[in-house]
Design a protein around this motif. Structure first.
Motif, PDB file in Angstrom:
ATOM      1  N   TYR A  70       0.834  -1.198   0.000  1.00  0.00           N
ATOM      2  CA  TYR A  70       0.000   0.000   0.000  1.00  0.00           C
ATOM      3  C   TYR A  70       0.875   1.257   0.000  1.00  0.00           C
ATOM      4  O   TYR A  70       0.551   2.252  -0.645  1.00  0.00           O
ATOM      5  N   ARG A  71       1.990   1.221   0.734  1.00  0.00           N
ATOM      6  CA  ARG A  71       2.900   2.366   0.737  1.00  0.00           C
ATOM      7  C   ARG A  71       3.488   2.584  -0.653  1.00  0.00           C
ATOM      8  O   ARG A  71       3.558   3.709  -1.148  1.00  0.00           O
ATOM      9  N   MET A  72       3.902   1.508  -1.305  1.00  0.00           N
ATOM     10  CA  MET A  72       4.447   1.634  -2.657  1.00  0.00           C
ATOM     11  C   MET A  72       3.373   2.142  -3.619  1.00  0.00           C
ATOM     12  O   MET A  72       3.653   2.968  -4.493  1.00  0.00           O
ATOM     13  N   GLU A  73       2.162   1.657  -3.456  1.00  0.00           N
ATOM     14  CA  GLU A  73       1.054   2.111  -4.292  1.00  0.00           C
ATOM     15  C   GLU A  73       0.769   3.594  -4.040  1.00  0.00           C
ATOM     16  O   GLU A  73       0.497   4.360  -4.972  1.00  0.00           O
ATOM     17  N   MET A  74       0.865   4.023  -2.781  1.00  0.00           N
ATOM     18  CA  MET A  74       0.681   5.425  -2.435  1.00  0.00           C
ATOM     19  C   MET A  74       1.667   6.296  -3.218  1.00  0.00           C
ATOM     20  O   MET A  74       1.297   7.298  -3.823  1.00  0.00           O
ATOM     21  N   HIS A  84      -6.145  11.858  -4.564  1.00  0.00           N
ATOM     22  CA  HIS A  84      -7.216  11.134  -3.868  1.00  0.00           C
ATOM     23  C   HIS A  84      -6.836   9.662  -3.650  1.00  0.00           C
ATOM     24  O   HIS A  84      -6.940   9.141  -2.540  1.00  0.00           O
ATOM     25  N   LYS A  85      -6.378   8.992  -4.700  1.00  0.00           N
ATOM     26  CA  LYS A  85      -5.993   7.581  -4.567  1.00  0.00           C
ATOM     27  C   LYS A  85      -4.716   7.443  -3.750  1.00  0.00           C
ATOM     28  O   LYS A  85      -4.523   6.443  -3.059  1.00  0.00           O
ATOM     29  N   MET A  86      -3.841   8.437  -3.818  1.00  0.00           N
ATOM     30  CA  MET A  86      -2.622   8.418  -3.003  1.00  0.00           C
ATOM     31  C   MET A  86      -2.988   8.424  -1.518  1.00  0.00           C
ATOM     32  O   MET A  86      -2.444   7.656  -0.725  1.00  0.00           O
ATOM     33  N   LYS A  92      -4.674   3.151   3.969  1.00  0.00           N
ATOM     34  CA  LYS A  92      -4.706   1.690   4.080  1.00  0.00           C
ATOM     35  C   LYS A  92      -3.378   1.164   4.618  1.00  0.00           C
ATOM     36  O   LYS A  92      -3.350   0.215   5.411  1.00  0.00           O
ATOM     37  N   ALA A  93      -2.280   1.782   4.197  1.00  0.00           N
ATOM     38  CA  ALA A  93      -0.965   1.393   4.730  1.00  0.00           C
ATOM     39  C   ALA A  93      -0.925   1.617   6.239  1.00  0.00           C
ATOM     40  O   ALA A  93      -0.413   0.782   6.988  1.00  0.00           O
TER      41      ALA A  93
END
Length: 153
Positions: A70-74, A84-86, A92-93
């Motif tokens: 989740y952090r990488m996705e952020m 917004h998605k960040m 979630k992270a």
């Protein structure tokens, strides 16, 4: 000097990040899970990181690596300029690891910068950003022992 140069490689930096922010390092339950994590860590394309993280969550919904992913996705959403998605990925992270200083600091700086693009709940989000910043400072100032130091010391 060589150590500083090797840390600039994205895959090594990502692996270091996984260790730094976890109280207990995550463990893969299978070779397939580990390979999937390594595929994500070694990817530099933000869109591919997002799609690989989504696929990983479907395939390994109870993985210990979910917080890091989740952090990488952020950060991938940050590269894609999707505040917004960040913020969603960062939150979630933090649900999985509330001590993740990287996610705390990223959210603390992203929320105020993107508040005008979000919605009427901007005031509550700014309060949340301030809370993330304060928590990050507490984490940074707290006593941190390296892995080589016994718990009793």
């Amino acid at each position: 000097m060589l150590a500083f140069r090797t840390l600039s490689l994205p895959c090594l930096q990502a692996q270091l990040d996984m260790v730094v922010f976890e109280r207990h390092p995550p463990q893969a339950r299978s070779r397939e899970e580990l390979n999937a994590v390594l595929d994500i860590v070694q990817t530099t394309d933000a869109r591919k990181i997002v799609s690989l993280c989504t696929a990983f969550r479907k395939q390994f919904p109870t993985s210990e690596f979910l917080g890091q992913l989740y952090r990488m996705e952020m950060h991938a959403y940050g590269t894609l300029n999707d505040a917004h998605k960040m913020i969603e990925a960062g939150q979630k992270a933090l649900e999985l690891n509330s001590h993740d200083v990287d996610a705390l600091l990223t959210l603390a700086s992203t929320i105020p910068n993107g508040a005008h693009n979000l919605s009427a709940e901007s005031t509550a989000l700014l309060d949340k950003a301030e809370g993330y910043a304060r928590q990050a400072l507490e984490e940074i100032d707290g006593p941190n022992a390296t892995r080589g130091v016994p718990l009793d010391k």
